[in-house]
Scaffold this active site. Structure first.
Site, short mmCIF file in Angstrom:
data_model
loop_
_atom_site.label_atom_id
_atom_site.label_comp_id
_atom_site.label_asym_id
_atom_site.label_seq_id
_atom_site.Cartn_x
_atom_site.Cartn_y
_atom_site.Cartn_z
N GLU A 173 0.85 -1.20 0.00
CA GLU A 173 0.00 0.00 0.00
C GLU A 173 0.88 1.24 0.00
O GLU A 173 2.08 1.15 0.32
CB GLU A 173 -0.89 0.00 1.25
CG GLU A 173 -1.82 -1.21 1.27
CD GLU A 173 -2.83 -1.16 2.40
OE1 GLU A 173 -2.73 -0.27 3.29
OE2 GLU A 173 -3.74 -2.02 2.39
N GLY A 180 4.84 -0.77 2.89
CA GLY A 180 5.59 -1.57 1.94
C GLY A 180 6.25 -2.73 2.66
O GLY A 180 5.74 -3.86 2.68
N ILE A 194 1.62 -2.42 -8.12
CA ILE A 194 1.10 -3.76 -8.38
C ILE A 194 1.39 -4.18 -9.83
O ILE A 194 0.85 -3.60 -10.78
CB ILE A 194 -0.42 -3.82 -8.07
CG1 ILE A 194 -0.69 -3.30 -6.64
CG2 ILE A 194 -0.94 -5.24 -8.27
CD1 ILE A 194 0.08 -3.98 -5.52
N ALA A 219 7.31 -17.05 -4.74
CA ALA A 219 7.79 -16.08 -5.74
C ALA A 219 9.27 -15.75 -5.53
O ALA A 219 10.04 -15.64 -6.48
CB ALA A 219 6.95 -14.81 -5.67
N ARG A 220 9.67 -15.62 -4.26
CA ARG A 220 11.08 -15.29 -3.98
C ARG A 220 12.00 -16.43 -4.43
O ARG A 220 13.11 -16.19 -4.90
CB ARG A 220 11.26 -15.04 -2.48
CG ARG A 220 10.63 -13.75 -2.02
CD ARG A 220 10.49 -13.70 -0.50
NE ARG A 220 9.93 -12.41 -0.10
CZ ARG A 220 9.57 -12.12 1.15
NH1 ARG A 220 9.68 -13.02 2.12
NH2 ARG A 220 9.08 -10.93 1.44
N GLN A 235 44.33 -7.99 -17.93
CA GLN A 235 44.05 -8.65 -16.64
C GLN A 235 42.83 -8.05 -15.93
O GLN A 235 42.05 -8.77 -15.30
CB GLN A 235 45.27 -8.57 -15.72
CG GLN A 235 46.40 -9.45 -16.19
CD GLN A 235 47.61 -9.38 -15.27
OE1 GLN A 235 47.56 -8.75 -14.22
NE2 GLN A 235 48.70 -9.99 -15.68
N GLY A 274 32.06 -0.68 -22.29
CA GLY A 274 32.35 0.73 -22.48
C GLY A 274 31.09 1.50 -22.85
O GLY A 274 30.00 1.21 -22.33
N GLU A 299 9.32 -7.87 -3.48
CA GLU A 299 9.29 -9.19 -2.81
C GLU A 299 10.21 -9.21 -1.60
O GLU A 299 10.89 -10.20 -1.33
CB GLU A 299 9.70 -10.30 -3.78
CG GLU A 299 8.92 -10.30 -5.06
CD GLU A 299 7.74 -11.23 -5.03
OE1 GLU A 299 7.56 -11.90 -4.00
OE2 GLU A 299 6.99 -11.25 -6.01
C1 LIG Z 1 8.28 -2.52 -10.18
C2 LIG Z 1 7.66 -3.00 -8.89
C3 LIG Z 1 6.69 -3.99 -8.91
C4 LIG Z 1 6.07 -4.41 -7.72
N1 LIG Z 1 5.07 -5.35 -7.77
C5 LIG Z 1 4.33 -5.60 -6.64
C6 LIG Z 1 3.16 -6.45 -6.68
O1 LIG Z 1 2.84 -7.01 -7.73
N2 LIG Z 1 2.41 -6.59 -5.56
C7 LIG Z 1 2.75 -5.99 -4.37
O2 LIG Z 1 2.02 -6.15 -3.39
N3 LIG Z 1 3.86 -5.19 -4.28
C8 LIG Z 1 4.64 -4.98 -5.39
N4 LIG Z 1 5.76 -4.16 -5.33
C9 LIG Z 1 6.04 -3.47 -4.06
C10 LIG Z 1 7.31 -3.93 -3.38
O3 LIG Z 1 7.15 -5.21 -2.84
C11 LIG Z 1 7.69 -2.86 -2.35
O4 LIG Z 1 8.18 -1.74 -3.09
C12 LIG Z 1 8.70 -3.35 -1.34
O5 LIG Z 1 8.15 -4.30 -0.48
C13 LIG Z 1 9.29 -2.20 -0.50
O6 LIG Z 1 8.29 -1.37 -0.01
P1 LIG Z 1 8.40 0.22 -0.17
O7 LIG Z 1 8.69 0.50 -1.62
O8 LIG Z 1 7.19 0.81 0.43
O9 LIG Z 1 9.70 0.61 0.64
P2 LIG Z 1 9.79 0.89 2.21
O10 LIG Z 1 9.18 -0.25 2.96
O11 LIG Z 1 9.30 2.26 2.50
O12 LIG Z 1 11.37 0.85 2.43
C14 LIG Z 1 12.21 1.96 2.12
C15 LIG Z 1 13.62 1.61 2.60
O13 LIG Z 1 13.59 1.43 4.04
C16 LIG Z 1 14.17 0.18 4.35
N5 LIG Z 1 13.52 -0.38 5.54
C17 LIG Z 1 12.19 -0.55 5.75
N6 LIG Z 1 11.97 -1.13 6.94
C18 LIG Z 1 13.20 -1.33 7.50
C19 LIG Z 1 13.65 -1.89 8.73
N7 LIG Z 1 12.79 -2.42 9.63
N8 LIG Z 1 14.98 -1.92 8.98
C20 LIG Z 1 15.86 -1.43 8.06
N9 LIG Z 1 15.49 -0.89 6.89
C21 LIG Z 1 14.18 -0.84 6.62
C22 LIG Z 1 13.95 -0.69 3.12
O14 LIG Z 1 14.89 -1.76 3.07
C23 LIG Z 1 14.13 0.32 2.00
O15 LIG Z 1 15.51 0.44 1.70
C24 LIG Z 1 6.45 -3.81 -6.49
C25 LIG Z 1 7.45 -2.83 -6.48
C26 LIG Z 1 8.06 -2.43 -7.65
C27 LIG Z 1 9.13 -1.38 -7.60
#
Ligand SMILES: Cc1cc2nc3c(=O)[nH]c(=O)nc-3n(C[C@H](O)[C@H](O)[C@H](O)COP(=O)(O)OP(=O)(O)OC[C@H]3O[C@@H](n4cnc5c(N)ncnc54)[C@H](O)[C@@H]3O)c2cc1C
Length: 392
Positions: free
Chosen positions: A140, A144, A170, A250-251, A287, A347, A371
């Site tokens: 959402e 995330g 999504i 999936a992972r 190298q 390059g 994921e």
């Molecule tokens: C192209 C694309 C396709 C996707 N497809 C899907 C899909 O089909 N369905 C779906 O449900 N989702 C999907 N996603 C969503 C994806 O799973 C999320 O973007 C992901 O889980 C991260 O959530 P966020 O982007 O909100 O980042 P955030 O959770 O806001 O994280 C931001 C940063 O904070 C760090 N962080 C967060 N919590 C912690 C913690 N506790 N400790 C340390 N660091 C932390 C994270 O590692 C990251 O570096 C997709 C994303 C992309 C980019």
């Protein structure tokens, strides 16, 4: 784009670990990618469009539900075959592999595992054939890495559920027929609901301006008082463990897929290094370039062994979520590092669409984030080995 001359590296003869079916499935997927994906994918990525004409071909190579039983239209294959299909598709493009992963592990898997027989019969065959495409709504705008905080919710209205909320990022959203959506009931318990295109109040606006996974369609799922029939609730599992079970599958596929992207970058850079002359020699004779190439094949080989062993454990039912996290994290980082190094070997040519490397590199920026991010998978390993939870 240059013709696809891909020759798969196999430095430790991993082929010997595979059975005849694995090799047949892998080779069919490899040939199909060469024929149907490689010639068009750069153009579609440049235009930021998913090539819908490949959907039938993806279904034919078993990419939609590789391990779903044949009685539901799946290919009925084992986990290693599933992994190999993902490897070959991602060798072509991570965006195409994402479409297949979502369809298989995030849409078909929950309907198969958590759905009832009627839901399986109604949805799985059409998803396996690609007649219907699916999406998976967990993330959402404000949740995330922490999906347990989701606010998308449904209320029991007697003869139907009323669904409200929004999902973001999504994959497949803009053209999906079916969405498996995770939402909280009035007690705050997470359940999966099958939402269909055409239900009033359900919309799927596309997300534009991505520099990554450009050949995969990404969008939002918006629910504005959507009336969901009660028979669309997945009855057999609830709680956060339900979507996490889908993510395990999936992972695991991503751990294999990333190897494909890395192989393509390595193979391209190796060939280029033998052809490109500077200072009167092929650059592969220097190298510094050999160091890059030697490290790439070493890392690819280690990643192959990790994925293969994980596949064996998935097949016999012993792989843990933490073991899957380790392989996803390691193999995606391996691939992104190789893509960056391979880009340098080419390059200036490396930044163009004449070669696949820059596209792989940009794609992998999403793969390392979705994921479960790179950080989150590390914390999962940390929790597993120490017993101490860094999330709280
Ligand atoms: C192209 C694309 C396709 C996707 N497809 C899907 C899909 O089909 N369905 C779906 O449900 N989702 C999907 N996603 C969503 C994806 O799973 C999320 O973007 C992901 O889980 C991260 O959530 P966020 O982007 O909100 O980042 P955030 O959770 O806001 O994280 C931001 C940063 O904070 C760090 N962080 C967060 N919590 C912690 C913690 N506790 N400790 C340390 N660091 C932390 C994270 O590692 C990251 O570096 C997709 C994303 C992309 C980019």
């Amino acid at each position: 784009m240059k013709p696809d001359l891909f020759q798969a590296p196999d430095y430790y003869n991993i082929d010997e670990l595979l059975n005849d079916e694995h090799r047949l499935v892998r080779d069919a997927a490899r040939e199909w990618v060469k024929r149907e994906v490689s010639p068009i994918i750069e153009d579609y990525a440049q235009r930021a469009e998913f090539p819908k004409q490949i959907i039938n071909g993806l279904a034919e190579i078993g990419a939609f539900g590789p391990y779903i039983p044949a009685e539901y239209g799946g290919a009925g294959l084992d986990q290693i075959s599933y992994g190999l299909i993902m490897q070959e598709i991602e060798r072509g493009d991570s965006g195409v592999r994402s479409t297949a992963s979502v369809q298989s592990s995030l849409v078909m898997y929950p309907i198969w595992k958590y759905g009832n027989e009627e839901q399986r019969q109604r949805f799985l065959p059409k998803l396996a054939s690609g007649e219907w495409m699916g999406s998976f709504g967990l993330t959402e705008p404000d949740h995330g890495s922490d999906p347990a905080g989701m606010t998308t919710n449904f209320k029991d209205k007697g003869d139907h559920y009323l669904l409200n909320g929004a999902k973001m990022w999504i994959s497949n959203a803009p053209f999906c027929q079916v969405a498996v959506v995770w939402a909280k009931n009035e007690e705050g318990r997470i359940h999966g609901l099958i939402v269909e295109r055409g239900m009033e109040g359900f919309s799927t606006p596309e997300t534009h301006n991505k520099w990554s996974l450009r050949a995969s369609a990404t969008g939002e799922l918006i629910f504005d008082n959507v009336k969901v029939p009660k028979e669309h609730l997945l009855p057999n599992k609830s709680g956060l463990g339900a979507p996490l079970g889908c993510l395990d599958s999936a992972r695991y596929g991503i751990a294999w897929g990333a190897i494909g992207a890395a192989m393509d970058c390595y193979d391209t850079a190796l060939r280029y290094s033998k052809e490109r002359m500077q200072f009167g020699k092929p650059i592969g004779q220097f190298q510094l370039q050999q160091k890059k190439l030697a490290e790439m094949i070493t890392e690819i080989t280690k990643a192959q062994l990790l994925a293969w062993r994980l596949g064996v454990m998935r097949e016999n039912g012993t792989a843990t979520s933490a073991q899957i996290s380790m392989a996803k994290r390691n193999n995606v980082e391996m691939a992104i590092t190789i893509a960056r190094e391979a880009r340098q070997i080419l390059g200036g040519m490396g930044i163009t669409g004449e070669y696949s490397i820059m596209r792989h590199s940009m794609n992998l920026e999403s793969v390392i984030t979705y994921e479960g991010t790179h950080d989150i998978h590390l914390l999962i390993t940390g929790l597993d080995i120490t017993g101490l939870n860094a999330f709280k």
